[in-house]
Design a protein around this motif. Structure first.
Motif, PDB file in Angstrom:
ATOM      1  N   GLY A 135       0.803  -1.217   0.000  1.00 52.18           N
ATOM      2  CA  GLY A 135       0.000   0.000   0.000  1.00 52.18           C
ATOM      3  C   GLY A 135       0.832   1.261   0.000  1.00 52.18           C
ATOM      4  O   GLY A 135       0.499   2.214   0.714  1.00 52.18           O
ATOM      5  N   ASN A 136       1.899   1.297  -0.789  1.00 53.84           N
ATOM      6  CA  ASN A 136       2.810   2.442  -0.825  1.00 53.84           C
ATOM      7  C   ASN A 136       3.305   2.744   0.584  1.00 53.84           C
ATOM      8  O   ASN A 136       3.193   3.864   1.091  1.00 53.84           O
ATOM      9  N   ASP A 137       3.878   1.721   1.221  1.00 54.66           N
ATOM     10  CA  ASP A 137       4.300   1.793   2.619  1.00 54.66           C
ATOM     11  C   ASP A 137       5.286   2.922   2.890  1.00 54.66           C
ATOM     12  O   ASP A 137       5.325   3.464   4.003  1.00 54.66           O
ATOM     13  N   PHE A 138       6.094   3.270   1.902  1.00 55.79           N
ATOM     14  CA  PHE A 138       7.137   4.270   2.119  1.00 55.79           C
ATOM     15  C   PHE A 138       6.742   5.661   1.644  1.00 55.79           C
ATOM     16  O   PHE A 138       7.573   6.573   1.603  1.00 55.79           O
ATOM     17  N   GLY A 139       5.486   5.833   1.284  1.00 58.63           N
ATOM     18  CA  GLY A 139       4.979   7.158   0.943  1.00 58.63           C
ATOM     19  C   GLY A 139       5.611   7.751  -0.304  1.00 58.63           C
ATOM     20  O   GLY A 139       5.898   8.960  -0.354  1.00 58.63           O
ATOM     21  N   MET A 140       5.795   6.942  -1.335  1.00 61.38           N
ATOM     22  CA  MET A 140       6.378   7.430  -2.577  1.00 61.38           C
ATOM     23  C   MET A 140       5.428   8.408  -3.259  1.00 61.38           C
ATOM     24  O   MET A 140       4.214   8.178  -3.332  1.00 61.38           O
ATOM     25  N   ALA A 141       5.974   9.496  -3.789  1.00 61.30           N
ATOM     26  CA  ALA A 141       5.164  10.490  -4.491  1.00 61.30           C
ATOM     27  C   ALA A 141       5.012  10.154  -5.966  1.00 61.30           C
ATOM     28  O   ALA A 141       4.331  10.876  -6.692  1.00 61.30           O
ATOM     29  N   LEU A 142       5.647   9.075  -6.393  1.00 57.24           N
ATOM     30  CA  LEU A 142       5.604   8.682  -7.798  1.00 57.24           C
ATOM     31  C   LEU A 142       5.297   7.193  -7.911  1.00 57.24           C
ATOM     32  O   LEU A 142       5.387   6.455  -6.929  1.00 57.24           O
ATOM     33  N   ASN A 143       4.933   6.789  -9.092  1.00 54.77           N
ATOM     34  CA  ASN A 143       4.671   5.373  -9.376  1.00 54.77           C
ATOM     35  C   ASN A 143       6.010   4.731  -9.698  1.00 54.77           C
ATOM     36  O   ASN A 143       6.537   4.897 -10.804  1.00 54.77           O
ATOM     37  N   TYR A 144       6.556   3.992  -8.743  1.00 53.11           N
ATOM     38  CA  TYR A 144       7.913   3.466  -8.903  1.00 53.11           C
ATOM     39  C   TYR A 144       8.033   2.493 -10.075  1.00 53.11           C
ATOM     40  O   TYR A 144       8.940   2.641 -10.906  1.00 53.11           O
TER      41      TYR A 144
ATOM     42  N   VAL B 295      17.588  12.068  -5.499  1.00 52.34           N
ATOM     43  CA  VAL B 295      16.189  12.360  -5.805  1.00 52.34           C
ATOM     44  C   VAL B 295      15.337  11.823  -4.665  1.00 52.34           C
ATOM     45  O   VAL B 295      15.393  10.626  -4.357  1.00 52.34           O
ATOM     46  N   ASP B 296      14.574  12.690  -4.021  1.00 46.77           N
ATOM     47  CA  ASP B 296      13.693  12.269  -2.937  1.00 46.77           C
ATOM     48  C   ASP B 296      12.370  11.817  -3.539  1.00 46.77           C
ATOM     49  O   ASP B 296      11.515  12.636  -3.889  1.00 46.77           O
ATOM     50  N   ALA B 297      12.205  10.515  -3.667  1.00 45.67           N
ATOM     51  CA  ALA B 297      11.019   9.959  -4.322  1.00 45.67           C
ATOM     52  C   ALA B 297       9.770  10.058  -3.458  1.00 45.67           C
ATOM     53  O   ALA B 297       8.682   9.710  -3.921  1.00 45.67           O
ATOM     54  N   THR B 298       9.920  10.521  -2.210  1.00 48.00           N
ATOM     55  CA  THR B 298       8.729  10.769  -1.386  1.00 48.00           C
ATOM     56  C   THR B 298       8.180  12.169  -1.627  1.00 48.00           C
ATOM     57  O   THR B 298       7.118  12.506  -1.112  1.00 48.00           O
ATOM     58  N   LYS B 299       8.910  12.971  -2.411  1.00 50.59           N
ATOM     59  CA  LYS B 299       8.474  14.340  -2.706  1.00 50.59           C
ATOM     60  C   LYS B 299       8.422  14.623  -4.207  1.00 50.59           C
ATOM     61  O   LYS B 299       7.549  15.351  -4.675  1.00 50.59           O
ATOM     62  N   ALA B 300       9.403  14.111  -4.947  1.00 48.82           N
ATOM     63  CA  ALA B 300       9.488  14.395  -6.376  1.00 48.82           C
ATOM     64  C   ALA B 300       8.511  13.531  -7.169  1.00 48.82           C
ATOM     65  O   ALA B 300       8.343  12.343  -6.880  1.00 48.82           O
ATOM     66  N   ASP B 301       7.868  14.131  -8.184  1.00 44.25           N
ATOM     67  CA  ASP B 301       7.017  13.323  -9.055  1.00 44.25           C
ATOM     68  C   ASP B 301       7.874  12.665 -10.138  1.00 44.25           C
ATOM     69  O   ASP B 301       9.094  12.857 -10.201  1.00 44.25           O
TER      70      ASP B 301
END
Length: 387
Positions: free
Chosen positions: A214-223, A334-340
């Motif tokens: 469920g996007n446990d790490f709070g990613m702001a993008l679709n990894y 790149v902070d993937a919890t903030k960057a799209d």
């Protein structure tokens, strides 16, 4: 030569499927052997090692490995006997597990082992690692109690030092860096001109959305979508693309952590190269060292690139990345919890274009990291001499 020094390592591993944890352990053991010689002491190292299928990365007459399970942790002849018999216990926390973002089960085991050491009256060293984040009252209280009872506390970045202040740590921590900066490897042989070699470390855990999907790490993008886009973009640049696993879990309850299956599937889908299932952290670093540009979501895969002179743009799911690399003046994470996805892709494209200058920056930043590690070396050597 003085009496043999008995050192017990906890939350290290000589055979973890996570090669990042292994890289820390190999580097720590090499350091202990070097410092013991400088202190004029013979050394006996015991690693309380979690059960894994692979062969140990390191061996020697001075090394003893004990498999840890629940029964060992609870038995008076297990954990308690080992930490009581040791002159020194060193805890590296798996690099970044001294936090509550990975769930309570792992953290409770860590506290159990720490407080057994405190109760045994054996000095505890907190080796360079990420501290925090702690968000729960119980974990903050236990962390503060253990840290303030430790003989030496070292962290690998300024954010962790600030976390110590927030927790109420009363000592003077050693500001160091990541021990894996020193991990030995085989430098690549010179090669003739050919396509640029690009390595992409794919995290199987992030491909699955985390432990619970469920996007446990709070990613702001679709990894998964970003990884597919990244592979295709680099192929479009004429690069030779290598997908590189750094956590390799063939089967079992933690197979969700596995990078290799994700890399193999993507390599088949996109017709690119999949790196092999590495047998050791040094083998993985030696492979990565032969690339020209690297990106990844496993921090120690990125450290392997960084510390072998390869331009790298880390793709971070946690503050530990920016904390470590930023502390050394290497600001390309790149902070993937903030960057799209568009911002992440733009950073990768720019990093690839500037890969020569990034490699030069990495070399200078590595020198700063090695200098910072010297502070940990000195503090640990003084403690070993005092023992």
């Amino acid at each position: 030569m003085s009496r043999m020094l008995r050192v017990c390592l906890i939350f290290h591993s000589t055979r973890s499927d996570n090669l990042g944890v292994g890289a820390l352990t190999v580097s720590e053991i090499a350091l202990l052997r070097d410092l013991a010689a400088k202190a004029g002491r013979e050394i006996a190292i015991t690693v309380l090692d979690w059960k894994d299928r692979r062969a140990p990365y390191v061996a020697g007459d001075d090394l003893r490995l004990i498999e840890v399970d629940g029964a060992f942790l609870k038995s008076p002849k297990g954990l308690w006997a080992e930490v009581k018999a040791a002159d020194l216990v060193i805890d590296i926390g798996g690099g970044d597990s001294f936090a509550d973002i990975y769930g309570a089960s792992r953290l409770v085991k860590m506290f159990w082992m720490k407080f057994a050491t405190h109760l045994a009256g054996t000095p505890l060293v907190v080796a360079p690692q990420t501290v925090g984040p702690f968000t729960k009252g119980w974990s903050m209280r236990l962390a503060r109690m253990s840290l303030n009872r430790s003989a030496l506390v070292a962290v690998r970045d300024e954010r962790s030092r600030a976390a110590l202040d927030d927790l109420g740590y009363r000592g003077a921590p050693v500001l160091a860096s990541d021990l894996a900066l020193r991990l030995p490897y085989e430098p690549p042989a010179p090669r003739d001109a050919g396509p640029v070699r690009v390595g992409i470390n794919v995290s199987g855990l992030l491909m699955a959305g985390g432990y619970h999907g469920g996007n446990d790490f709070g990613m702001a993008l679709n990894y998964p979508a970003l990884i597919a886009r990244t592979i295709d973009w680099f192929k479009g640049q004429g690069a030779e693309v290598h997908l590189v696993p750094h956590v390799i879990v063939p089967e079992g309850p933690m197979v969700i952590e596995d990078d290799l299956h994700a890399c193999e599937a993507l390599a088949a889908e996109h017709d690119v190269i999949c790196a092999p299932a590495f047998a050791s952290p040094s083998e993985a670093k030696s492979y990565i060292a032969g690339l020209d540009f690297f990106t990844g979501a496993r921090m120690h895969a990125c450290i392997a690139a960084f510390s072998s002179g390869v331009a790298v743009v880390p793709l971070a799911y946690s503050r530990k990345f920016a904390g470590l690399f930023g502390a050394l003046g290497y600001d390309h994470t790149v902070d993937a919890t903030k960057a799209d996805a568009d911002a992440g892709m733009a950073a990768l494209e720019q990093g690839f274009a500037d890969r020569d200058s990034l490699a030069a920056e990495a070399k200078a930043a590595l020198a700063r990291g090695i200098d910072r590690l010297a502070a940990y070396d000195a503090a640990l050597l003084n403690l070993m001499k005092a023992l």
